[in-house]
Design a protein around this motif. Structure first.
Motif, PDB file in Angstrom:
ATOM      1  N   ARG A 107      44.467  -7.891  96.463  1.00 44.14           N
ATOM      2  CA  ARG A 107      44.098  -7.877  95.048  1.00 44.14           C
ATOM      3  C   ARG A 107      43.234  -6.637  94.866  1.00 44.14           C
ATOM      4  N   VAL A 108      43.661  -5.749  94.008  1.00 40.49           N
ATOM      5  CA  VAL A 108      42.968  -4.485  93.783  1.00 40.49           C
ATOM      6  C   VAL A 108      42.067  -4.622  92.563  1.00 40.49           C
ATOM      7  N   HIS A 109      40.797  -4.279  92.739  1.00 44.54           N
ATOM      8  CA  HIS A 109      39.808  -4.323  91.657  1.00 44.54           C
ATOM      9  C   HIS A 109      39.381  -2.891  91.356  1.00 44.54           C
ATOM     10  N   VAL A 127      35.045  -6.341  85.788  1.00 38.91           N
ATOM     11  CA  VAL A 127      35.651  -7.566  86.301  1.00 38.91           C
ATOM     12  C   VAL A 127      35.114  -7.825  87.698  1.00 38.91           C
ATOM     13  N   ALA A 128      34.483  -8.982  87.879  1.00 33.17           N
ATOM     14  CA  ALA A 128      33.917  -9.323  89.189  1.00 33.17           C
ATOM     15  C   ALA A 128      35.029  -9.581  90.199  1.00 33.17           C
ATOM     16  N   PRO A 129      34.866  -9.094  91.437  1.00 35.26           N
ATOM     17  CA  PRO A 129      35.869  -9.365  92.476  1.00 35.26           C
ATOM     18  C   PRO A 129      35.967 -10.857  92.780  1.00 35.26           C
ATOM     19  N   GLY A 158      42.983 -16.395  99.139  1.00 38.65           N
ATOM     20  CA  GLY A 158      44.096 -16.182 100.052  1.00 38.65           C
ATOM     21  C   GLY A 158      44.602 -14.761 100.087  1.00 38.65           C
ATOM     22  N   PHE A 159      43.801 -13.807  99.647  1.00 41.62           N
ATOM     23  CA  PHE A 159      44.198 -12.406  99.674  1.00 41.62           C
ATOM     24  C   PHE A 159      43.001 -11.556 100.065  1.00 41.62           C
TER      25      PHE A 159
END
Length: 65
Positions: A35-37, A42-44, A49-50
């Motif tokens: 999951r790319v932040h 937007v808070a990580p 599961g990633f």
């Protein structure tokens, strides 16, 4: 994802470089669950599961760093 990240960084005056790791038995190009932040607003999400991938402006608390 690579081209989007490179374009996002280029828009901010940064140059992107990429390296690829290969897990034994995984097909080339397989990255698993990421999951790319890139948005600092937007808070990580850490439990899902990633593996989180954080942009340079995404804040990380002291316990995580």
């Amino acid at each position: 994802m690579r081209s989007a990240a490179a374009a996002w960084l280029a828009g901010r005056g940064e140059r992107a470089t990429f390296q690829y790791a290969r897990t034994e038995g995984a097909p080339i190009g397989s990255v698993g669950a990421l999951r790319v932040h890139l948005d600092e607003a937007v808070a990580p999400e850490w439990d899902g599961g990633f593996e989180p991938v954080l942009g340079t402006m995404v804040p990380v608390d002291r316990d995580t760093a």
